[in-house]
Design an enzyme around this catalytic site. Structure first.
Site, short mmCIF file in Angstrom:
data_model
loop_
_atom_site.label_atom_id
_atom_site.label_comp_id
_atom_site.label_asym_id
_atom_site.label_seq_id
_atom_site.Cartn_x
_atom_site.Cartn_y
_atom_site.Cartn_z
N HIS A 88 0.84 -1.21 0.00
CA HIS A 88 0.00 0.00 0.00
C HIS A 88 0.87 1.25 0.00
O HIS A 88 0.61 2.21 -0.73
CB HIS A 88 -0.87 0.05 1.27
CG HIS A 88 -1.90 -1.03 1.40
ND1 HIS A 88 -2.01 -1.82 2.52
CD2 HIS A 88 -2.88 -1.44 0.56
CE1 HIS A 88 -3.01 -2.67 2.37
NE2 HIS A 88 -3.56 -2.47 1.19
N LYS A 104 -18.10 -6.44 7.64
CA LYS A 104 -16.77 -7.04 7.58
C LYS A 104 -16.13 -7.07 8.96
O LYS A 104 -16.32 -6.15 9.76
CB LYS A 104 -15.90 -6.19 6.64
CG LYS A 104 -15.01 -7.00 5.72
CD LYS A 104 -14.43 -6.13 4.63
CE LYS A 104 -13.13 -6.72 4.15
NZ LYS A 104 -12.61 -5.99 3.00
N ARG A 147 -2.29 -5.97 -8.49
CA ARG A 147 -1.18 -6.89 -8.25
C ARG A 147 -1.05 -7.93 -9.36
O ARG A 147 0.03 -8.29 -9.77
CB ARG A 147 -1.38 -7.63 -6.92
CG ARG A 147 -1.01 -6.81 -5.73
CD ARG A 147 -1.47 -7.45 -4.48
NE ARG A 147 -2.91 -7.65 -4.54
CZ ARG A 147 -3.69 -7.86 -3.51
NH1 ARG A 147 -3.17 -7.94 -2.32
NH2 ARG A 147 -4.98 -8.00 -3.64
N SER A 152 -2.85 -7.51 3.07
CA SER A 152 -3.03 -7.45 4.52
C SER A 152 -3.37 -8.84 5.07
O SER A 152 -2.90 -9.23 6.13
CB SER A 152 -4.14 -6.47 4.88
OG SER A 152 -3.84 -5.18 4.42
O1 PNS Z 1 -8.83 -3.08 0.72
P1 PNS Z 1 -10.12 -3.64 0.19
O2 PNS Z 1 -10.89 -4.38 1.27
O3 PNS Z 1 -9.92 -4.48 -1.05
O4 PNS Z 1 -11.00 -2.37 -0.26
C1 PNS Z 1 -12.26 -2.53 -0.85
C2 PNS Z 1 -13.02 -1.21 -0.82
C3 PNS Z 1 -13.15 -0.71 0.61
C4 PNS Z 1 -12.24 -0.18 -1.63
C5 PNS Z 1 -14.42 -1.43 -1.45
O5 PNS Z 1 -15.04 -2.48 -0.79
C6 PNS Z 1 -15.28 -0.18 -1.38
O6 PNS Z 1 -15.12 0.71 -2.18
N1 PNS Z 1 -16.22 -0.15 -0.41
C7 PNS Z 1 -17.12 0.97 -0.22
C8 PNS Z 1 -18.55 0.60 -0.67
C9 PNS Z 1 -18.67 0.77 -2.16
O7 PNS Z 1 -18.67 1.89 -2.66
N2 PNS Z 1 -18.74 -0.35 -2.91
C10 PNS Z 1 -18.76 -0.33 -4.36
C11 PNS Z 1 -20.15 -0.16 -4.93
S1 PNS Z 1 -21.21 -1.45 -4.49
#
Ligand code: PNS
Length: 159
Positions: free
Chosen positions: A17, A41, A90, A128
């Site tokens: 990150h 989560k 990645r 992570s």
């Molecule tokens: O580090 P991660 O867990 O892969 O991040 C995922 C994240 C938090 C970027 C993604 O789940 C997100 O954008 N969540 C906010 C809710 C949202 O807008 N979801 C997309 C439309 S349904």
């Protein structure tokens, strides 16, 4: 003013990150690391701890700020007046999910672009989750985490 948003769970922030933040932040006036909260989560670290870890790891980057948001990313970027979402890619396996996210976010906020940075080859394997897995079994995670937070993260993982 160009504002970039780098969203994620950051549970916890890894060197992967941090590499994306270091490369992306100079492209913007303000670069916001957005710690997203999803009540469905289960996180190892609460939002305040995750933010603290990011702040300590990015203390030498003056245009980086850290915020939390509980809700849709597209809505948050609209409120913040962001120009772009930054995501790290990645491997091809990341692509399908990230492509879908980029498309839904564009539908919800048409003025927003998602920009993908390819991860450095040093961190292709890193997430992570994998760090938490190694740490849980007492493995050496010093090559995966920012040194500023290493002791605190290791302590929590071993509990
Ligand atoms: O580090 P991660 O867990 O892969 O991040 C995922 C994240 C938090 C970027 C993604 O789940 C997100 O954008 N969540 C906010 C809710 C949202 O807008 N979801 C997309 C439309 S349904």
């Amino acid at each position: 003013m160009k504002i970039g948003v780098y969203p994620g769970s950051f549970d916890p922030i890894t060197l992967g990150h941090l590499d994306i933040i270091r490369r992306a932040a100079p492209m913007f006036d303000e670069f916001v690391v957005a710690v997203m909260i999803n009540s469905a989560k289960h996180y190892m670290f609460d939002a305040a701890q995750r933010c603290d870890f990011i702040r300590r790891s990015t203390a030498d980057m003056p245009n980086v700020t850290v915020e939390t948001h509980d809700g849709l990313l597209a809505e948050y970027t609209r409120q913040r007046g962001a120009t772009a979402i930054i995501k790290g890619l990645r491997a091809i396996s990341d692509f399908e999910y990230e492509f879908q996210m980029a498309l839904i976010n564009k539908k919800l906020n048409p003025s927003l672009e998602t920009v993908f940075l390819t991860t450095s080859s040093d961190y292709m394997f890193l997430s992570s989750s994998i760090v938490k897995e190694v740490g849980r079994y007492g493995g050496d995670v010093s090559g995966f985490l920012p040194p500023q937070i290493l002791d605190d993260v290791v302590q929590k993982m071993r509990v």
